[in-house]
Design a protein around this motif. Sequence first.
Motif, PDB file in Angstrom:
ATOM      1  N   LEU A 279      -2.611   9.872  11.195  1.00 18.40           N
ATOM      2  CA  LEU A 279      -3.508   9.565  10.071  1.00 18.40           C
ATOM      3  C   LEU A 279      -2.804   8.636   9.089  1.00 18.40           C
ATOM      4  N   MET A 280      -1.515   8.852   8.906  1.00 19.45           N
ATOM      5  CA  MET A 280      -0.758   7.977   7.997  1.00 19.45           C
ATOM      6  C   MET A 280      -0.695   6.551   8.558  1.00 19.45           C
ATOM      7  N   ALA A 281      -0.530   6.431   9.866  1.00 18.56           N
ATOM      8  CA  ALA A 281      -0.540   5.100  10.487  1.00 18.56           C
ATOM      9  C   ALA A 281      -1.900   4.441  10.248  1.00 18.56           C
ATOM     10  N   ALA A 282      -2.968   5.232  10.380  1.00 16.63           N
ATOM     11  CA  ALA A 282      -4.313   4.686  10.162  1.00 16.63           C
ATOM     12  C   ALA A 282      -4.480   4.220   8.713  1.00 16.63           C
ATOM     13  N   ASP A 283      -3.940   5.015   7.753  1.00 16.98           N
ATOM     14  CA  ASP A 283      -3.999   4.617   6.333  1.00 16.98           C
ATOM     15  C   ASP A 283      -3.443   3.218   6.143  1.00 16.98           C
ATOM     16  N   ILE A 284      -2.346   2.964   6.813  1.00 14.87           N
ATOM     17  CA  ILE A 284      -1.607   1.719   6.596  1.00 14.87           C
ATOM     18  C   ILE A 284      -2.252   0.562   7.363  1.00 14.87           C
TER      19      ILE A 284
ATOM     20  N   LEU B  63       0.842  -1.191   0.000  1.00 12.80           N
ATOM     21  CA  LEU B  63       0.000   0.000   0.000  1.00 12.80           C
ATOM     22  C   LEU B  63       0.878   1.242   0.000  1.00 12.80           C
ATOM     23  N   THR B  64       0.464   2.250  -0.772  1.00 13.63           N
ATOM     24  CA  THR B  64       1.125   3.544  -0.632  1.00 13.63           C
ATOM     25  C   THR B  64       0.168   4.671  -0.985  1.00 13.63           C
ATOM     26  N   GLY B  65       0.475   5.870  -0.471  1.00  9.50           N
ATOM     27  CA  GLY B  65      -0.381   7.036  -0.693  1.00  9.50           C
ATOM     28  C   GLY B  65       0.393   8.144  -1.384  1.00  9.50           C
ATOM     29  N   ILE B  66      -0.334   8.936  -2.140  1.00 10.05           N
ATOM     30  CA  ILE B  66       0.273  10.030  -2.887  1.00 10.05           C
ATOM     31  C   ILE B  66      -0.517  11.291  -2.566  1.00 10.05           C
ATOM     32  N   GLN B  67       0.162  12.322  -2.107  1.00  8.60           N
ATOM     33  CA  GLN B  67      -0.575  13.556  -1.792  1.00  8.60           C
ATOM     34  C   GLN B  67      -0.905  14.326  -3.076  1.00  8.60           C
ATOM     35  N   PRO B  68      -2.122  14.845  -3.188  1.00 12.87           N
ATOM     36  CA  PRO B  68      -2.451  15.659  -4.360  1.00 12.87           C
ATOM     37  C   PRO B  68      -2.050  17.107  -4.108  1.00 12.87           C
TER      38      PRO B  68
ATOM     39  N   TYR C 245      -7.022  13.888   2.397  1.00 17.67           N
ATOM     40  CA  TYR C 245      -7.110  14.396   3.780  1.00 17.67           C
ATOM     41  C   TYR C 245      -5.748  14.973   4.205  1.00 17.67           C
ATOM     42  N   HIS C 246      -4.670  14.261   3.847  1.00 15.85           N
ATOM     43  CA  HIS C 246      -3.346  14.757   4.225  1.00 15.85           C
ATOM     44  C   HIS C 246      -3.027  16.095   3.562  1.00 15.85           C
ATOM     45  N   SER C 247      -3.500  16.273   2.327  1.00 12.25           N
ATOM     46  CA  SER C 247      -3.179  17.523   1.627  1.00 12.25           C
ATOM     47  C   SER C 247      -3.791  18.730   2.343  1.00 12.25           C
TER      48      SER C 247
ATOM     49  N   TYR D 243      -3.413   1.560  -3.746  1.00  9.91           N
ATOM     50  CA  TYR D 243      -2.847   2.901  -3.921  1.00  9.91           C
ATOM     51  C   TYR D 243      -3.949   3.933  -3.736  1.00  9.91           C
ATOM     52  N   PHE D 244      -3.658   4.978  -2.958  1.00 10.77           N
ATOM     53  CA  PHE D 244      -4.712   5.973  -2.750  1.00 10.77           C
ATOM     54  C   PHE D 244      -4.171   7.400  -2.851  1.00 10.77           C
ATOM     55  N   ILE D 245      -5.097   8.321  -3.110  1.00 12.01           N
ATOM     56  CA  ILE D 245      -4.753   9.734  -3.208  1.00 12.01           C
ATOM     57  C   ILE D 245      -5.044  10.351  -1.839  1.00 12.01           C
TER      58      ILE D 245
ATOM     59  N   ASP E 245      12.427   9.917   2.891  1.00 11.19           N
ATOM     60  CA  ASP E 245      11.851  10.964   3.755  1.00 11.19           C
ATOM     61  C   ASP E 245      10.685  10.450   4.605  1.00 11.19           C
ATOM     62  N   GLN E 246      10.126   9.289   4.225  1.00 11.44           N
ATOM     63  CA  GLN E 246       8.963   8.777   4.966  1.00 11.44           C
ATOM     64  C   GLN E 246       9.335   7.673   5.958  1.00 11.44           C
ATOM     65  N   LYS E 247      10.639   7.409   6.062  1.00 10.89           N
ATOM     66  CA  LYS E 247      11.089   6.294   6.895  1.00 10.89           C
ATOM     67  C   LYS E 247      10.605   6.446   8.345  1.00 10.89           C
TER      68      LYS E 247
ATOM     69  N   ALA F 270      -0.678  15.942  13.760  1.00 11.24           N
ATOM     70  CA  ALA F 270      -1.238  14.586  13.836  1.00 11.24           C
ATOM     71  C   ALA F 270      -1.060  13.799  12.532  1.00 11.24           C
ATOM     72  N   TYR F 271      -0.437  14.426  11.537  1.00  9.42           N
ATOM     73  CA  TYR F 271      -0.237  13.807  10.217  1.00  9.42           C
ATOM     74  C   TYR F 271       0.234  12.347  10.312  1.00  9.42           C
ATOM     75  N   PRO F 272       1.254  12.048  11.136  1.00  8.34           N
ATOM     76  CA  PRO F 272       1.734  10.656  11.175  1.00  8.34           C
ATOM     77  C   PRO F 272       0.700   9.675  11.728  1.00  8.34           C
TER      78      PRO F 272
HETATM   79  N1  TRP Z   1       3.138  11.037   3.675  1.00 11.89           N
HETATM   80  C1  TRP Z   1       3.260  10.494   2.324  1.00 11.89           C
HETATM   81  C2  TRP Z   1       4.062  11.487   1.461  1.00 11.89           C
HETATM   82  O1  TRP Z   1       4.061  12.671   1.717  1.00 11.89           O
HETATM   83  C3  TRP Z   1       1.903  10.258   1.715  1.00 11.89           C
HETATM   84  C4  TRP Z   1       1.128   9.228   2.479  1.00 11.89           C
HETATM   85  C5  TRP Z   1      -0.016   9.429   3.213  1.00 11.89           C
HETATM   86  C6  TRP Z   1       1.418   7.840   2.571  1.00 11.89           C
HETATM   87  N2  TRP Z   1      -0.459   8.272   3.760  1.00 11.89           N
HETATM   88  C7  TRP Z   1       0.392   7.263   3.397  1.00 11.89           C
HETATM   89  C8  TRP Z   1       2.438   7.040   2.066  1.00 11.89           C
HETATM   90  C9  TRP Z   1       0.404   5.902   3.706  1.00 11.89           C
HETATM   91  C10 TRP Z   1       2.432   5.664   2.371  1.00 11.89           C
HETATM   92  C11 TRP Z   1       1.409   5.106   3.186  1.00 11.89           C
HETATM   93  O2  TRP Z   1       4.663  11.074   0.464  1.00 11.89           O
END
Ligand code: TRP
Length: 321
Positions: free
Chosen positions: A127-132, A4-9, A41-43, A36-38, A145-147, A123-125
Amino acid sequence: MRTLTGIQPSGTLHIGNYFGAMRPAIEAQARGECFYFIADYHSMTTVTDPEERRRHTLGVALDWLACGLDPARSVFWRQSDVPEVTELAWILGTLTPMGLLERAHSYKDKTARGISPNFGLFAYPVLMAADILLYDTRRVPVGRDQKQHLEMTRDIAIKFNQTYGETLVVPEAEIREDLAVIPGLDGQKMSKSYGNTIDLFGDEKVLRKRIMGIVMDSRPPAEPKPDADRNLAVQLLRLFAPPDVARDFEDRLRAGGLGYGDLKKALFEHYWSTFAAARARRAELAANRDHVEAVLRDGAERARKVAREVLGRVRRASGLE
Ligand code: TRP
Ligand code: ADP
């Protein structure tokens, strides 16, 4: 094995994003199940213009589909179409130590760059933990940078399991150290925040001008260039041209006799033809927005099935049910 991975718009994608993130993600589809998701919310933590968000969300969807994300094989959705993720983020937030968030590099970097801190950015991390964690993810391919965000995700999952019993899958980061950093037009890392990008898609004239505008030194064409392998246009040409063609240009530059103008012209032509098929697909998709919407909606439905199941487990384990 779910990836799984996310891409910020949050901007227009460039060739650094393509070679560093998109191409590996698209290739991963051949090896297993991909989610894969956009990350819209993070943006919201940095972009507050609704039109800009809509435009970039559509743009990122078109870019990925045009470049080969296959919705028949992979699940592709818009983060906010599965609002269960915010419930999980709340639950995880209650188990996240303040100190963990205070140590986040990305939060510190962003505030140092002048972004005024809001709770969402802090709180960004979470929400990212929840995404995963919402999708029982095993592998998360991300840039270096996301390590730290991935380490935080693991810590939070472990804490949940210790507190409420084995419930969440603890994921592994897949950091591609081997992927070269693609240089930008000024020789620094290509990044939208440095204004040195070559966009993946865009207007031909504008892009030609950008490439022809790469600044070189003032040595005349006839002069041999022993440093030809470090020439920026040669480095970029290697990404787009067959190896023997790139080597031939490099040799001619080293020997003397090849002008920088001709080299940049070749770079533009190879860059432009590399994405010709994707560009045509993108134009077709752009003219068929209903199809793109349908892909994202179908992806959200498929993602939501998994999300509901995992959230159900979390709710039962934590005594909400
Ligand atoms: N933070 C990631 C970035 O800026 C985007 C992202 C959000 C992400 N949620 C995620 C990446 C979950 C992997 C898994 O590139
Ligand atoms: P930007 O630096 O333009 O803001 P992002 O941080 O949004 O790019 O990166 C999105 C993805 O693209 C990440 O996985 C990142 O590792 C990758 N990426 C960005 N720039 C480059 C580059 N110059 N070379 C290789 N990969 C890159």
